[in-house]
Design an enzyme around this catalytic site. Structure first.
Site, PDB file in Angstrom:
ATOM      1  CG  HIS A  97      -5.139   3.911   0.983  1.00 16.43           C
ATOM      2  ND1 HIS A  97      -4.874   2.602   0.758  1.00 16.43           N
ATOM      3  CD2 HIS A  97      -6.375   3.952   0.606  1.00 16.43           C
ATOM      4  CE1 HIS A  97      -5.943   1.991   0.274  1.00 16.43           C
ATOM      5  NE2 HIS A  97      -6.941   2.807   0.141  1.00 16.43           N
ATOM      6  CB  SER A 150      -9.134   0.593  -0.210  1.00 17.28           C
ATOM      7  OG  SER A 150      -9.592   1.529  -0.724  1.00 17.28           O
ATOM      8  CG  ASP A 178      -2.409   0.486   0.863  1.00 15.62           C
ATOM      9  OD1 ASP A 178      -2.336   1.705   0.786  1.00 15.62           O
ATOM     10  OD2 ASP A 178      -3.253  -0.156   0.861  1.00 15.62           O
TER      11      ASP A 178
HETATM   12  C1  LIG Z   1      -5.885  -4.321   0.329  1.00 22.25           C
HETATM   13  O1  LIG Z   1      -6.269  -4.122  -1.321  1.00 22.25           O
HETATM   14  C2  LIG Z   1      -6.810  -2.991  -1.593  1.00 22.25           C
HETATM   15  C3  LIG Z   1      -7.248  -3.072  -3.018  1.00 22.25           C
HETATM   16  O2  LIG Z   1      -7.088  -4.145  -3.623  1.00 22.25           O
HETATM   17  C4  LIG Z   1      -6.338  -1.881  -0.930  1.00 22.25           C
HETATM   18  O3  LIG Z   1      -7.171  -0.696  -1.243  1.00 22.25           O
HETATM   19  C5  LIG Z   1      -6.154  -1.797   0.571  1.00 22.25           C
HETATM   20  O4  LIG Z   1      -5.435  -0.723   1.070  1.00 22.25           O
HETATM   21  C6  LIG Z   1      -5.432  -3.150   0.772  1.00 22.25           C
HETATM   22  N1  LIG Z   1      -5.503  -3.383   2.363  1.00 22.25           N
HETATM   23  C7  LIG Z   1      -4.363  -3.959   2.790  1.00 22.25           C
HETATM   24  C8  LIG Z   1      -4.597  -4.303   4.362  1.00 22.25           C
HETATM   25  O5  LIG Z   1      -3.160  -4.167   2.286  1.00 22.25           O
END
Ligand SMILES: *[C@@H]1O[C@H](CO)[C@@H](O)[C@H](O)[C@H]1NC(C)=O
Ligand SMILES: *[C@@H]1O[C@H](CO)[C@@H](O)[C@H](O)[C@H]1NC(C)=O
Ligand SMILES: *[C@@H]1O[C@H](CO)[C@@H](O)[C@H](O)[C@H]1NC(C)=O
Ligand SMILES: *[C@@H]1O[C@H](CO)[C@@H](O)[C@H](O)[C@H]1NC(C)=O
Ligand SMILES: *[C@@H]1O[C@H](CO)[C@@H](O)[C@H](O)[C@H]1NC(C)=O
Ligand SMILES: *[C@@H]1O[C@H](CO)[C@@H](O)[C@H](O)[C@H]1NC(C)=O
Ligand SMILES: *[C@@H]1O[C@H](CO)[C@@H](O)[C@H](O)[C@H]1NC(C)=O
Ligand SMILES: *[C@@H]1O[C@H](CO)[C@@H](O)[C@H](O)[C@H]1NC(C)=O
Ligand SMILES: *[C@@H]1O[C@H](CO)[C@@H](O)[C@H](O)[C@H]1NC(C)=O
Ligand SMILES: *[C@@H]1O[C@H](CO)[C@@H](O)[C@H](O)[C@H]1NC(C)=O
Ligand SMILES: *[C@@H]1O[C@H](CO)[C@@H](O)[C@H](O)[C@H]1NC(C)=O
Ligand SMILES: *[C@@H]1O[C@H](CO)[C@@H](O)[C@H](O)[C@H]1NC(C)=O
Length: 769
Positions: free
Chosen positions: A226, A551, A153
């Site tokens: 994020h 997400s 991420d």
């Molecule tokens: C998991 O994947 C989604 C998109 O496919 C993303 O938006 C989200 O941040 C990810 N979450 C983690 C815990 O890595």
């Protein structure tokens, strides 16, 4: 593409009765809960000198409705906790459901909400998913102990309190082969028992962007926010006394609080490149993570053989790693789902049962609780309330009027423009009349710069009749903010923004797979990026944020996968996916079928198999296991050998369009042509021993006959396998572009397990290949 869905009502009734029966047993408990009760002050009989006395008398009277056993045993009696005269007109009380029903009969009763200001889970989604310390999957999996979740991420803010390692042993896991290499602004002391690995991948980004325009450092530190959010949802540890400016106050905790995190920063302010994501993914596999969540879907829908993430996630599956990815936020149009990769668990988003409010107390004592997320500390007491149809009512040209120190009521116009205009004006605050249900679906609704409360047009009529009351020369109102209510209904529903199936990159298995909480989720945030603002200038910062999106749904599922891995270490990737799919909930908290954002029943293309139920996934009864070769055989039936090799580095030997997956998809090219389509499936008994299961098809998809053979599966012991066939006979009667769906459920004799699979009959989808 317009699609009409019809279901067979009689069959539904059957399911409903069954559910109501099991649930009614539970609701007979005589537990007391505390409620906040709103009363209409104008109904107070003259005999009472104060509202307090009125309330005490009501409670005394409500006792006669209490069950005799409660009284006999000298159990705690209902008690008045607080009387609210200024803040809220009403009181807070500890009551049983019977007593509450009795109170509702009182003249002047407006509403009662269960009181949640002392709720223990701020993230709330763990309790919405019924995660409980002494029962079920948290207990059995020890909160996901020692499972490693790889997060690809925007990096992480390691100092966030959610990443504390309290209760997690500091020892190094023998399976762990990664390291703490976060780059600038990072050093190895920032890793701990929770965050065990950190890396960043930016070569793809650097090769793509003009070097003079690159501002990102060579660092895994989250400069977007994020990644910090999703990591805290999947595996955040307990943190007390958390809130978003007073909303959603309580203890924050992720889904797998004792799982470990391995952070791979692959997404950058400048751009996110697939190459960086894929190298992060490959590194995560080498490092030894158990669960991977991919951060980004490619912007365009690609055929699988051109999708590097499809290939990288295939090798993850071969190593027993479950890859979870988001369906995307391009809904509510059809055919918008991303990450439609058969071996990836694709997650869509639901709304939850939580509501953020502001209250309005009018000069005559009437109280209305409307929707608000105003973050400021403003207190607005007994201010003059103005409403002028045609001039002021759109609330957009406020500089033309004298609104200083007044609360204005706005009843038409563009919400975004209105809140900005009010924030800029001299008005103290505003009551905005709007369609709350639609506004709440908006993803950017955290932006609430003015002291405003949104009410419905029905409530607006109550306000108007107060303003227009005789002898009411100076209407007054008091506004309070930062209220949180839970157990709102109906929940879950499919979020408006969530992408819908089928998947254009590979329509041959059902996407999305599963739905999880994605709206109004509280999660950790980076403290140096503003979360919202008041007025036009003042940026506000917070360590926790409330946000919506698929997400945010995705890490809930990554957390549940971690819990399942801890509870069942030897289950295959597909066994875990199967357990999650076959145990999903189809009903909401009103016991009705889960609805889409527009109050229609949600179809499998909206919500996949349904809403995730972690405690049921722990003991699914039966699992559908598939090997990586089964996926290869599936691809071989659709793609050339070369294309299949690109994705899987395996050759085709036994092409087959059908594989052992817990869903049944049947396509027609000509809606008028009848057809017969047979599926073969094998299930493995993962229940405690001998078991007998019976097949039910409820509801039967419209214009089809669904035969299951055999109808009964008998298992002598655990891990035994049994096969069955499903034959769908379509009678050629759907209208143009219509699809229809139903469900096959294997129910064991003791009714402990229900193993469900969606059945969909659908027009052939023109994929991208
Ligand atoms: C998991 O994947 C989604 C998109 O496919 C993303 O938006 C989200 O941040 C990810 N979450 C983690 C815990 O890595
Ligand atoms: C409160 O009671 C008055 C008098 O019966 C009534 O006119 C008013 O509509 C009530 N308000 C609400 C919110 O029910
Ligand atoms: C409520 O009941 C208690 C005892 O049952 C009594 O002492 C009290 O006076 C009653 N209060 C009112 C307002 O009726
Ligand atoms: C599981 O629950 C039991 C009580 O039901 C409790 O004694 C035990 O500590 C719990 N285990 C965990 C890991 O919380
Ligand atoms: C690592 O960072 C922390 C916090 O900024 C600092 O206290 C510590 O001295 C640093 N350690 C090293 C080895 O640079
Ligand atoms: C451990 O990591 C190194 C370097 O990333 C890699 O070459 C090696 O294959 C990994 N070991 C295992 C068991 O995956
Ligand atoms: C607001 O008005 C109510 C009713 O007129 C009064 O009881 C209350 O004291 C006032 N509050 C303030 C802060 O003026
Ligand atoms: C606010 O009020 C002041 C005078 O009290 C006035 O000068 C100013 O223009 C007003 N601002 C707006 C946006 O109406
Ligand atoms: C409201 O106005 C903003 C710009 O002022 C615009 O972007 C948005 O699309 C409008 N919303 C609606 C529902 O018209
Ligand atoms: C798990 O292990 C048991 C015995 O150790 C084995 O019989 C079974 O096949 C395994 N289960 C799965 C789903 O692989
Ligand atoms: C796949 O087939 C190619 C020839 O088409 C052959 O060269 C290769 O060895 C085969 N690979 C495997 C893994 O069987
Ligand atoms: C399912 O159908 C296949 C092919 O028609 C047949 O060979 C097989 O015996 C059937 N299996 C069961 C369990 O009926």
């Amino acid at each position: 593409m317009e699609r009409h869905v019809k279901r067979v009502p009689l069959h539904f009734l059957f399911v409903l009765v069954w559910f109501l029966f099991t649930l009614s047993v539970k609701s007979m408990s005589m537990k007391r809960s505390s409620y906040i009760i709103h009363m209409n002050g104008s109904h107070m009989p003259k005999a009472f000198s104060t509202p307090h006395n009125w309330y005490v008398s009501m409670i005394n009277n409500s006792l006669q409705f209490a069950s005799p056993t409660l009284l006999d045993n000298h159990k705690p009696q209902p008690s008045l906790l607080y009387t609210y005269n200024n803040v809220l007109h009403g009181f807070s009380d500890v009551l049983t459901l019977d007593e509450l029903e009795a109170l509702k009969k009182y003249p002047g009763f407006i509403s009662a909400y269960i009181d949640t200001t002392i709720t223990l889970e701020t993230t709330h989604t763990p309790s919405f998913l019924s995660l409980d310390v002494s029962n079920g999957i948290w207990n059995v999996s020890n909160y996901g102990k020692d499972i490693i979740i790889g997060i690809l991420d925007t990096g992480v803010w390691p100092e966030s309190p959610s990443f504390n390692d309290k209760g997690i042993s500091a020892g190094v896991l023998s399976k762990w082969n990664g390291s703490c290499e976060g780059g600038e602004d990072f050093n190895s002391s920032m890793c701990n028992g929770k965050i065990i690995g950190v890396r960043y991948f930016n070569k793809g980004m650097k090769g793509f962007i003009d070097p003079s325009k690159i501002i990102s450092k060579d660092s895994a530190r989250d400069d977007i926010g994020h990644g910090t959010q999703v990591a805290s949802i999947a595996a955040g540890n307990y943190v007390d006394e958390v809130s978003y400016f007073g909303y959603a106050k309580g203890t924050a905790v992720g889904i797998a609080p004792h799982a470990r995190l391995a952070i791979y920063k692959v997404s950058w302010n400048e751009v996110s490149r697939t190459s960086d994501t894929v190298s992060g993914l490959r590194q995560a596999i080498d490092d030894g993570v158990d669960v991977i969540n991919i951060s980004f879907a490619t912007k365009v829908t690609l055929p699988l053989y051109e999708d590097a993430i499809a290939a990288a996630s295939f090798s993850a599956m071969e190593k027993g790693i479950v890859v979870v990815a988001a369906a995307g936020n391009k809904g509510p149009n059809d055919d918008t789902v991303s990450n439609g990769i058969p071996w990836v668990l694709t997650v869509t988003a639901s709304t939850i049962d939580r509501w953020f409010a502001g209250s309005l107390i009018f000069g005559n004592g009437e109280t209305i609780s409307g929707w608000s997320m105003f973050p400021g500390e403003t207190i607005l007491q007994n201010l003059s309330l103005v409403y002028k149809r045609a001039t002021l009512s759109s609330c957009t040209s406020l500089e033309l009027y004298n609104v200083k120190d007044k609360i204005i009521m706005c009843d038409s116009g563009n919400f975004t423009d209105q809140i900005d205009s009010i924030a800029k004006s001299n008005a103290s605050g505003a009551i905005i009349v709007s369609d709350i249900a639609i506004l709440r679906q908006n993803q950017d609704i955290r932006r609430f710069p003015c002291p405003c409360v949104v009410i419905s047009s029905k409530e607006a009529r109550v306000v108007m009749s107060y303003i227009n009351m005789e002898n009411n020369d100076s209407p007054m109102v008091t506004m309070n903010f930062k209220q949180t209510f839970t157990k709102t209904k109906p929940a879950p529903t499919v979020a408006y923004y969530a992408s819908r199936g089928p998947s254009l990159s590979f329509p041959y298995n059902l996407k999305p797979d599963i739905m999880a909480p994605g709206s109004w989720v509280l999660a950790a945030w980076v403290p140096n990026i503003p979360v919202t603002h008041t007025g036009f200038k003042t940026n506000l910062y917070s360590s926790y944020i409330i946000n919506s999106g698929t997400s945010l749904a995705c890490p809930h599922v990554a957390g549940v996968v971690a819990l399942l891995k801890a509870a069942h270490p030897n289950w295959s990737t597909t066994a875990i996916i199967s357990a999650i799919i076959t145990s999903a909930d189809k009903f909401d908290n009103t016991f009705s079928p889960i609805q889409d954002y527009n109050s229609h029943f949600a179809s499998p293309f909206d919500m996949g198999a349904g809403h995730i139920n972690p405690n049921k996934a722990l003991n699914p009864g039966l699992v559908y296991d598939a090997t990586p070769q089964d996926f290869v055989n599936l691809l071989c039936s659709k793609f050339s050998e070369e294309q299949v090799f690109t994705i899987t580095t395996r050759n085709c030997s036994n092409p087959s369009p059908d594989f052992n997956y817990p869903s049944f998809l049947s396509f027609y090219s000509d809606r008028k042509a009848s057809f017969v389509h047979t599926f073969q499936r094998t299930v493995t008994n993962v229940g405690e021993g001998a078991a007998t299961y019976e097949a039910k098809v409820v509801p039967v998809p419209l214009y089809t006959i669904v035969e299951v053979s055999p109808m009964t599966l008998v298992f002598q012991k655990k891990y035994e396998q049994r096969s069955y066939n499903v034959t769908i006979t379509y009678k050629g009667m759907l209208r143009d572009q219509e699809f229809t769906y139903g469900e096959l459920v294997w129910v064991d004799k003791t009714r402990k397990y229900k193993v469900s699979s969606p059945i969909v009959v659908h027009p052939r989808v023109e994929g991208v290949f």
